[in-house]
Design a protein around this motif. Sequence first.
Motif, PDB file in Angstrom:
ATOM      1  N   PRO A 245       1.077  -1.504   0.152  1.00 35.47           N
ATOM      2  CA  PRO A 245       0.165   0.108  -0.067  1.00 35.47           C
ATOM      3  C   PRO A 245       0.746   1.154   0.286  1.00 35.47           C
ATOM      4  O   PRO A 245       2.126   1.116   0.343  1.00 35.47           O
ATOM      5  CB  PRO A 245      -1.052   0.428   1.158  1.00 35.47           C
ATOM      6  N   ARG A 246       0.346   2.631  -0.720  1.00 35.06           N
ATOM      7  CA  ARG A 246       0.948   3.783  -0.267  1.00 35.06           C
ATOM      8  C   ARG A 246       0.511   4.562   0.040  1.00 35.06           C
ATOM      9  O   ARG A 246      -1.237   4.645   0.572  1.00 35.06           O
ATOM     10  CB  ARG A 246       1.000   4.011  -2.171  1.00 35.06           C
ATOM     11  N   LEU A 247       0.889   5.355   0.261  1.00 37.55           N
ATOM     12  CA  LEU A 247       0.175   6.493   1.686  1.00 37.55           C
ATOM     13  C   LEU A 247       0.566   7.663   0.928  1.00 37.55           C
ATOM     14  O   LEU A 247       1.390   8.289   0.301  1.00 37.55           O
ATOM     15  CB  LEU A 247       0.582   6.511   3.463  1.00 37.55           C
ATOM     16  N   MET A 248      -0.165   8.413   1.639  1.00 33.32           N
ATOM     17  CA  MET A 248      -0.517  10.174   1.133  1.00 33.32           C
ATOM     18  C   MET A 248      -0.669  11.182   2.996  1.00 33.32           C
ATOM     19  O   MET A 248      -0.747  10.554   3.379  1.00 33.32           O
ATOM     20  CB  MET A 248      -1.892  10.556   0.769  1.00 33.32           C
ATOM     21  N   ALA A 249       1.035  11.943   2.622  1.00 31.65           N
ATOM     22  CA  ALA A 249       1.047  13.342   3.649  1.00 31.65           C
ATOM     23  C   ALA A 249      -0.050  14.625   3.302  1.00 31.65           C
ATOM     24  O   ALA A 249       1.469  15.003   2.136  1.00 31.65           O
ATOM     25  CB  ALA A 249       1.679  13.071   4.727  1.00 31.65           C
ATOM     26  N   ILE A 250      -0.235  15.421   3.134  1.00 29.64           N
ATOM     27  CA  ILE A 250      -0.938  16.649   3.496  1.00 29.64           C
ATOM     28  C   ILE A 250       0.367  17.848   4.431  1.00 29.64           C
ATOM     29  O   ILE A 250      -0.409  17.353   5.642  1.00 29.64           O
ATOM     30  CB  ILE A 250      -2.031  16.515   3.244  1.00 29.64           C
ATOM     31  N   ASN A 251       0.740  18.350   4.096  1.00 23.94           N
ATOM     32  CA  ASN A 251       1.521  19.308   4.975  1.00 23.94           C
ATOM     33  C   ASN A 251       0.927  20.377   4.510  1.00 23.94           C
ATOM     34  O   ASN A 251       1.141  21.426   4.404  1.00 23.94           O
ATOM     35  CB  ASN A 251       2.896  19.299   4.730  1.00 23.94           C
ATOM     36  N   ALA A 252      -0.281  20.698   6.181  1.00 22.69           N
ATOM     37  CA  ALA A 252      -0.693  21.874   6.477  1.00 22.69           C
ATOM     38  C   ALA A 252       0.770  22.452   7.124  1.00 22.69           C
ATOM     39  O   ALA A 252      -0.483  23.296   8.620  1.00 22.69           O
ATOM     40  CB  ALA A 252      -1.821  21.228   6.743  1.00 22.69           C
ATOM     41  N   ASP A 253       1.638  22.357   7.624  1.00 15.38           N
ATOM     42  CA  ASP A 253       2.147  23.201   9.054  1.00 15.38           C
ATOM     43  C   ASP A 253       2.982  24.092   8.952  1.00 15.38           C
ATOM     44  O   ASP A 253       4.567  24.118   8.902  1.00 15.38           O
ATOM     45  CB  ASP A 253       3.063  21.765   9.454  1.00 15.38           C
ATOM     46  N   GLU A 254       2.445  25.317   7.636  1.00 19.85           N
ATOM     47  CA  GLU A 254       3.580  26.540   7.324  1.00 19.85           C
ATOM     48  C   GLU A 254       3.455  27.136   8.042  1.00 19.85           C
ATOM     49  O   GLU A 254       3.070  28.055   9.063  1.00 19.85           O
ATOM     50  CB  GLU A 254       2.142  27.220   6.347  1.00 19.85           C
ATOM     51  N   GLY A 255       4.905  27.153   8.711  1.00 20.52           N
ATOM     52  CA  GLY A 255       5.620  28.048   9.618  1.00 20.52           C
ATOM     53  C   GLY A 255       6.500  29.190   9.748  1.00 20.52           C
ATOM     54  O   GLY A 255       6.929  29.393  10.313  1.00 20.52           O
ATOM     55  N   GLU A 256       6.663  28.591   8.514  1.00 20.14           N
ATOM     56  CA  GLU A 256       7.683  29.832   7.822  1.00 20.14           C
ATOM     57  C   GLU A 256       7.075  31.286   7.637  1.00 20.14           C
ATOM     58  O   GLU A 256       6.134  31.964   7.538  1.00 20.14           O
ATOM     59  CB  GLU A 256       7.720  29.700   5.857  1.00 20.14           C
ATOM     60  N   PRO A 257       7.803  32.163   9.161  1.00 18.56           N
ATOM     61  CA  PRO A 257       7.183  33.727   9.286  1.00 18.56           C
ATOM     62  C   PRO A 257       6.858  34.074   7.832  1.00 18.56           C
ATOM     63  O   PRO A 257       7.839  34.363   6.744  1.00 18.56           O
ATOM     64  CB  PRO A 257       9.408  34.015   9.510  1.00 18.56           C
ATOM     65  N   PHE A 363       5.878   5.402   8.102  1.00 17.74           N
ATOM     66  CA  PHE A 363       5.441   3.792   8.413  1.00 17.74           C
ATOM     67  C   PHE A 363       6.162   2.834   7.221  1.00 17.74           C
ATOM     68  O   PHE A 363       5.639   1.515   7.111  1.00 17.74           O
ATOM     69  CB  PHE A 363       4.004   3.597   8.288  1.00 17.74           C
ATOM     70  N   GLY A 364       7.040   3.850   7.283  1.00 14.42           N
ATOM     71  CA  GLY A 364       7.966   2.431   6.254  1.00 14.42           C
ATOM     72  C   GLY A 364       7.590   2.814   4.644  1.00 14.42           C
ATOM     73  O   GLY A 364       7.790   1.458   3.898  1.00 14.42           O
ATOM     74  N   ARG A 365       6.223   3.150   4.327  1.00 12.79           N
ATOM     75  CA  ARG A 365       5.096   3.085   2.682  1.00 12.79           C
ATOM     76  C   ARG A 365       6.219   4.194   2.145  1.00 12.79           C
ATOM     77  O   ARG A 365       5.955   4.649   2.462  1.00 12.79           O
ATOM     78  CB  ARG A 365       3.827   2.464   3.297  1.00 12.79           C
ATOM     79  N   PRO A 366       5.855   3.849   1.123  1.00 13.46           N
ATOM     80  CA  PRO A 366       5.752   4.743  -0.362  1.00 13.46           C
ATOM     81  C   PRO A 366       5.064   5.659   0.034  1.00 13.46           C
ATOM     82  O   PRO A 366       3.243   5.561   0.168  1.00 13.46           O
ATOM     83  CB  PRO A 366       6.070   4.190  -1.654  1.00 13.46           C
ATOM     84  N   THR A 367       5.018   6.980   0.367  1.00 12.27           N
ATOM     85  CA  THR A 367       4.321   7.810   0.154  1.00 12.27           C
ATOM     86  C   THR A 367       4.342   9.193  -0.705  1.00 12.27           C
ATOM     87  O   THR A 367       5.661   9.818  -0.436  1.00 12.27           O
ATOM     88  CB  THR A 367       4.680   8.675   1.889  1.00 12.27           C
ATOM     89  N   ILE A 368       3.377   9.857  -0.476  1.00 15.14           N
ATOM     90  CA  ILE A 368       3.035  10.823  -1.919  1.00 15.14           C
ATOM     91  C   ILE A 368       3.206  11.771  -0.045  1.00 15.14           C
ATOM     92  O   ILE A 368       2.286  12.181   0.686  1.00 15.14           O
ATOM     93  CB  ILE A 368       2.551  11.844  -2.662  1.00 15.14           C
ATOM     94  N   ILE A 369       3.887  13.162  -1.027  1.00 13.83           N
ATOM     95  CA  ILE A 369       3.336  14.583   0.255  1.00 13.83           C
ATOM     96  C   ILE A 369       3.148  15.349  -0.270  1.00 13.83           C
ATOM     97  O   ILE A 369       4.076  15.687  -1.504  1.00 13.83           O
ATOM     98  CB  ILE A 369       4.653  14.209   1.257  1.00 13.83           C
ATOM     99  N   HIS A 370       2.250  16.300  -0.221  1.00 17.07           N
ATOM    100  CA  HIS A 370       1.655  17.411  -1.162  1.00 17.07           C
ATOM    101  C   HIS A 370       1.666  19.117   0.231  1.00 17.07           C
ATOM    102  O   HIS A 370       1.319  17.986   1.076  1.00 17.07           O
ATOM    103  CB  HIS A 370       0.517  16.748  -1.674  1.00 17.07           C
ATOM    104  N   ASN A 371       1.746  19.655  -0.824  1.00 23.67           N
ATOM    105  CA  ASN A 371       1.252  20.866   0.494  1.00 23.67           C
ATOM    106  C   ASN A 371      -0.125  20.925  -0.051  1.00 23.67           C
ATOM    107  O   ASN A 371      -0.886  20.777  -0.814  1.00 23.67           O
ATOM    108  CB  ASN A 371       2.144  22.236  -0.736  1.00 23.67           C
ATOM    109  N   VAL A 372      -1.034  21.874   0.636  1.00 21.20           N
ATOM    110  CA  VAL A 372      -1.930  22.619   0.184  1.00 21.20           C
ATOM    111  C   VAL A 372      -2.490  22.645  -1.054  1.00 21.20           C
ATOM    112  O   VAL A 372      -2.967  22.640  -0.806  1.00 21.20           O
ATOM    113  CB  VAL A 372      -2.542  22.911   1.984  1.00 21.20           C
ATOM    114  N   GLU A 373      -1.616  23.998  -1.277  1.00 21.72           N
ATOM    115  CA  GLU A 373      -2.445  24.520  -1.763  1.00 21.72           C
ATOM    116  C   GLU A 373      -2.288  24.086  -3.529  1.00 21.72           C
ATOM    117  O   GLU A 373      -2.208  24.081  -4.396  1.00 21.72           O
ATOM    118  CB  GLU A 373      -1.307  25.493  -2.351  1.00 21.72           C
TER     119      GLU A 373
END
Length: 566
Positions: A245-257, A363-373
């Motif tokens: 299985p493959r997973l996705m992670a959405i990065n909504a941790d925009e902490g850049e000043p 979790f050791g699985r292939p993962t796509i990471i995307h930004n919200v926008e």
Amino acid sequence: MTAPQPFERQINPGSGRRKAAPVPKGRQVDPAALEEVAALLGNRPRRPDLLIEHLHLIQDRFGHLSAAHLAALADHMKLPMATVYETASFYAHFDIVLEGETPPPPLTVRVCDSLTCAMKGAQALLDTLPEALGPNVRVVRAPCMGRCDTAPVCEAGHHHLDRISVDGVQQAVEGGHTHAELPEYLSYDAYRAGGGYELLEEVLAGKHDRADIIARMESSKLRGLGGAGFPAGLKWKFIQNETKPRLMAINADEGEPGTFKDRYYLERDPHRFIEGMLIAAWVSECTESYIYVRDEYPAVLEILRRELPKVENAGLARHCRLELRRGAGAYICGEELAMLESIEGKRGYPRQKPPFPTQIGLFGRPTIIHNVETVYWVRDILQKGPEWFTSHGRNGRAGLRSFSVSGRVREPGVKVAPAGITVRELIDEYCGGMEDGHELLAYLPGGASGGILPASMDDVPLDFDTLQPHGCFIGSAAIIVLSDKDDLKAAVLNLLRFFEDESCGQCTPCRTGTEKAILLLEQGESDFALLEELSQVMMDASICGLGQAAPNPLLSVMKHFPEALR
């Protein structure tokens, strides 16, 4: 002779007396704390990856993490106490109170002191609020809260106060306004009434081909809009070759000043983001999607808690399980691999690359990471065609960008403008010009880590690959405008202190380099040769982008405004 079993009562032949039954070594768990933690956890799973979520339950309920509650949580989750403590102590929003220590006051007011808020008077708030609010309120400085367009900003409990004064904070505290207020946003029903989720339903019904969708995304030239700029369609194509299985992670941790575009979209049109995410999950055949939202966005978290179940109940996420995860005050978790560590319930330490997350990720699985926008634009691109997206642009660039503009402009905010627009065009056409009495001195084209350019370079196209020749980059397109009334050395020190505070501490070049750069700047006339050498070591040897990019504002000012550091 058989060895005695653990905790077995033994008779000492020499004394004729029984030895007292031994007790387990280590911290003993308080029965009352065990019951309290059990009540908070309820029927929630005790999986290790939920450690941070469970720590939030305790922090929210009691206002701090006592040693007794940490021990009880470790017992319930069958984790070593050291694991629980090292994770809790890593994140700024967890208040650990050990035995004999005094818990913090019942209310905490956090005052943002990142660059734009500092320009707008944050220090005066920090100097005045402790006495004005009294001993029952704790006042602390805090990094960027993603509300730079309404600076200065503070947070009373979980209630944000924009363009605030001391009197305004007092009124909010006295009135009990300490909970997040939800803005007006496009609800599930309203979004569907406007044609929302029709494209997703077609996709789930098999009316679209994965290869065709990937080809259209590649034609649009949409790139990752969190800062890295990797082509979205190409990312979808690469993961087709990975195991399931493959997973996705959405990065909504925009902490850049300086950055607040993701909050802007999530607080107004969250379902356009959700639809784009679910289409991306279908194309990539990801069976789970984790949405990681920074703790400084309580309204966004509450909106998603309300709206995600509606999407699931409608059967629109039947191909991909959705899970919302809450950050805990760590800028480093905006780095994609540190975010994966945090989702797994650990400290936000960036991982070494390779392997890349599309190969071995969450979790050791292939993962796509995307930004919200990035996924926010998916529906428009697929419905209107990639040519619609590429038809926008200036100065030879293509596409649209969401610029987070703050600082010395009349009308700050998120400005959707053509890629390749210049900062002068952005200020004049989208921001109402400079503030009265202020003239453009310099600008940050990519937030705290993107460097600083002088007003004489106000004609550089703002896009990927156009700023690197000048020692800068666009990142998440956070534009902070500085004027002739601002102190550039103070701005550089503000940015370096931010990086020093937010360094995870894993690698020496970043952990020590930011500290040494600040000391060298504070000691008087700066030693440029030593600062350049230090910066080079940080850029060459730091594990992740934080340490690699932290010297950028310093190097930019040394190059374009050397007199400001002398």
